[in-house]
Write a protein that holds these residues in place. Sequence first.
Motif, PDB file in Angstrom:
ATOM      1  N   TYR A  50       0.515  -1.273   0.382  1.00  0.00           N
ATOM      2  CA  TYR A  50       0.067   0.035  -0.450  1.00  0.00           C
ATOM      3  C   TYR A  50       1.007   1.069   0.043  1.00  0.00           C
ATOM      4  CZ  TYR A  50      -3.554   3.531   0.809  1.00  0.00           C
ATOM      5  OH  TYR A  50      -3.759   4.671   1.423  1.00  0.00           O
ATOM      6  N   PRO A  51       1.916   1.456   0.902  1.00  0.00           N
ATOM      7  CA  PRO A  51       2.168   2.608   0.607  1.00  0.00           C
ATOM      8  C   PRO A  51       3.722   3.120  -0.566  1.00  0.00           C
ATOM      9  CG  PRO A  51       3.396   1.484   3.236  1.00  0.00           C
ATOM     10  CD  PRO A  51       2.308   0.619   2.081  1.00  0.00           C
ATOM     11  N   ARG A  52       3.436   2.041  -1.284  1.00  0.00           N
ATOM     12  CA  ARG A  52       4.366   1.459  -2.697  1.00  0.00           C
ATOM     13  C   ARG A  52       3.553   1.537  -3.326  1.00  0.00           C
ATOM     14  NH1 ARG A  52       6.745  -2.533   0.275  1.00  0.00           N
ATOM     15  NH2 ARG A  52       9.103  -1.783   1.611  1.00  0.00           N
ATOM     16  N   TRP A  53       2.182   1.879  -3.957  1.00  0.00           N
ATOM     17  CA  TRP A  53       1.579   1.417  -4.543  1.00  0.00           C
ATOM     18  C   TRP A  53       1.100   2.493  -5.150  1.00  0.00           C
ATOM     19  CZ3 TRP A  53      -1.527  -2.076  -6.902  1.00  0.00           C
ATOM     20  CH2 TRP A  53      -2.628  -1.195  -8.088  1.00  0.00           C
ATOM     21  N   ARG A  54       1.187   3.618  -5.559  1.00  0.00           N
ATOM     22  CA  ARG A  54       1.356   4.461  -7.110  1.00  0.00           C
ATOM     23  C   ARG A  54       2.917   4.283  -7.425  1.00  0.00           C
ATOM     24  NH1 ARG A  54      -2.797   8.456  -6.164  1.00  0.00           N
ATOM     25  NH2 ARG A  54      -2.614   8.722  -3.853  1.00  0.00           N
ATOM     26  N   GLN A  55       3.966   3.996  -6.756  1.00  0.00           N
ATOM     27  CA  GLN A  55       4.946   3.843  -7.617  1.00  0.00           C
ATOM     28  C   GLN A  55       4.914   2.369  -8.526  1.00  0.00           C
ATOM     29  OE1 GLN A  55       6.900   4.092  -4.423  1.00  0.00           O
ATOM     30  NE2 GLN A  55       7.246   5.667  -4.228  1.00  0.00           N
ATOM     31  N   VAL A  56       4.244   1.564  -8.120  1.00  0.00           N
ATOM     32  CA  VAL A  56       3.709   0.091  -8.780  1.00  0.00           C
ATOM     33  C   VAL A  56       3.262   0.787  -9.662  1.00  0.00           C
ATOM     34  CG1 VAL A  56       3.782  -1.850  -8.357  1.00  0.00           C
ATOM     35  CG2 VAL A  56       5.135  -0.888  -6.027  1.00  0.00           C
ATOM     36  N   ALA A  57       2.260   0.971  -9.455  1.00  0.00           N
ATOM     37  CA  ALA A  57       1.008   0.890 -10.547  1.00  0.00           C
ATOM     38  C   ALA A  57       1.640   1.574 -11.276  1.00  0.00           C
ATOM     39  CB  ALA A  57      -0.331   2.042  -9.960  1.00  0.00           C
ATOM     40  N   ALA A  58       2.842   2.585 -11.115  1.00  0.00           N
ATOM     41  CA  ALA A  58       2.538   3.809 -12.273  1.00  0.00           C
ATOM     42  C   ALA A  58       4.042   3.022 -13.164  1.00  0.00           C
ATOM     43  CB  ALA A  58       3.472   5.629 -11.399  1.00  0.00           C
ATOM     44  N   ARG A  59       4.295   2.865 -12.268  1.00  0.00           N
ATOM     45  CA  ARG A  59       6.165   1.909 -13.227  1.00  0.00           C
ATOM     46  C   ARG A  59       5.211   0.140 -14.008  1.00  0.00           C
ATOM     47  NH1 ARG A  59       9.676   0.213  -8.396  1.00  0.00           N
ATOM     48  NH2 ARG A  59       9.635   2.089  -7.536  1.00  0.00           N
ATOM     49  N   GLY A  60       4.242  -0.223 -13.699  1.00  0.00           N
ATOM     50  CA  GLY A  60       4.307  -1.353 -15.011  1.00  0.00           C
ATOM     51  C   GLY A  60       3.111  -2.762 -13.904  1.00  0.00           C
ATOM     52  N   ASP A  61       3.732  -4.017 -13.818  1.00  0.00           N
ATOM     53  CA  ASP A  61       3.301  -4.760 -13.774  1.00  0.00           C
ATOM     54  C   ASP A  61       3.092  -5.214 -11.936  1.00  0.00           C
ATOM     55  OD1 ASP A  61       1.353  -7.431 -13.839  1.00  0.00           O
ATOM     56  OD2 ASP A  61       2.837  -8.278 -14.480  1.00  0.00           O
ATOM     57  N   PRO A  62       1.797  -4.220 -11.406  1.00  0.00           N
ATOM     58  CA  PRO A  62       1.877  -4.483 -10.269  1.00  0.00           C
ATOM     59  C   PRO A  62       1.464  -6.078  -9.543  1.00  0.00           C
ATOM     60  CG  PRO A  62      -0.268  -3.772 -10.567  1.00  0.00           C
ATOM     61  CD  PRO A  62       0.308  -4.081 -11.577  1.00  0.00           C
ATOM     62  N   HIS A  63       0.946  -7.061 -11.231  1.00  0.00           N
ATOM     63  CA  HIS A  63       0.623  -8.171 -10.592  1.00  0.00           C
ATOM     64  C   HIS A  63       2.242  -8.581  -9.906  1.00  0.00           C
ATOM     65  CE1 HIS A  63      -4.021  -8.567 -11.289  1.00  0.00           C
ATOM     66  NE2 HIS A  63      -3.174  -7.971 -12.418  1.00  0.00           N
ATOM     67  N   ALA A  64       3.511  -9.104 -10.807  1.00  0.00           N
ATOM     68  CA  ALA A  64       4.613  -9.238 -10.905  1.00  0.00           C
ATOM     69  C   ALA A  64       5.055  -8.649  -9.645  1.00  0.00           C
ATOM     70  CB  ALA A  64       5.339  -8.931 -12.157  1.00  0.00           C
ATOM     71  N   TYR A  65       4.881  -8.114  -9.244  1.00  0.00           N
ATOM     72  CA  TYR A  65       5.127  -7.018  -8.003  1.00  0.00           C
ATOM     73  C   TYR A  65       4.850  -8.206  -6.547  1.00  0.00           C
ATOM     74  CZ  TYR A  65       7.756  -3.698  -4.902  1.00  0.00           C
ATOM     75  OH  TYR A  65       7.557  -2.665  -3.429  1.00  0.00           O
ATOM     76  N   LEU A  66       3.466  -8.117  -6.364  1.00  0.00           N
ATOM     77  CA  LEU A  66       2.962  -8.969  -5.245  1.00  0.00           C
ATOM     78  C   LEU A  66       3.257  -9.853  -5.532  1.00  0.00           C
ATOM     79  CD1 LEU A  66       0.934  -8.969  -3.543  1.00  0.00           C
ATOM     80  CD2 LEU A  66      -0.898  -9.002  -5.273  1.00  0.00           C
ATOM     81  N   ARG A  67       3.342 -11.167  -6.894  1.00  0.00           N
ATOM     82  CA  ARG A  67       4.071 -12.412  -6.603  1.00  0.00           C
ATOM     83  C   ARG A  67       5.641 -12.579  -5.668  1.00  0.00           C
ATOM     84  NH1 ARG A  67       1.664 -12.360 -12.241  1.00  0.00           N
ATOM     85  NH2 ARG A  67       3.520 -12.046 -13.029  1.00  0.00           N
ATOM     86  N   ARG A  68       6.514 -11.728  -6.553  1.00  0.00           N
ATOM     87  CA  ARG A  68       7.506 -10.850  -5.773  1.00  0.00           C
ATOM     88  C   ARG A  68       7.818 -11.123  -4.568  1.00  0.00           C
ATOM     89  NH1 ARG A  68      12.802 -10.628  -8.022  1.00  0.00           N
ATOM     90  NH2 ARG A  68      14.483 -11.014  -6.368  1.00  0.00           N
TER      91      ARG A  68
END
Length: 173
Positions: A50-68
């Motif tokens: 959640y605190p990183r959400w804006r950066q993660v969503a803007a960068r690309g694939d949040p699914h991959a970030y969450l799986r990692r």
Amino acid sequence: MTEARTWAGDAGYAAFVDEVWVSHLRIATLLCGDRHHAEELLQDCLVKLYPRWRQVAARGDPHAYLRRMLANGKVSWWRRTRREHLTAEYPEMAGPPTGPGEPHEELQAALLALSRQQRAVVVLRHYADLSERQVAAELGLAVGTVKAQHFRAMAKLRELLNPSHRSVERASR
């Protein structure tokens, strides 16, 4: 409109969580081998996201970030608790019966018999339907390592899930 813009802000984060909860809970369950622990792991990862959400969503694939995050979170949990050995499961702690789309108990037991790295490779490769390169990127491994771990894991799963295959193989020698 891009996916990152659709998921911008708090409302976008809530929409993302609603969209991915079931699929990522299944991945977490296969990684953990226990639905209750998987729910805790997924919730912890979503709280950290959640605190990183804006950066993660803007960068690309949040699914991959969450799986990692799930894979790393499971490894961290394992490192912290590897000295604990639970000897019994109390009836009130028993998980719910598996429903449609949930892994079969025999398969889940076989996955738990794999090393944590092999389990992560198999789950990401087959359940999350990622390529070998994507799995390597998710886990921070070389593609060759992913291939080797996958080969060994599949051989062990075949052995565990089809014991009659072993006896036929030995008899033919």
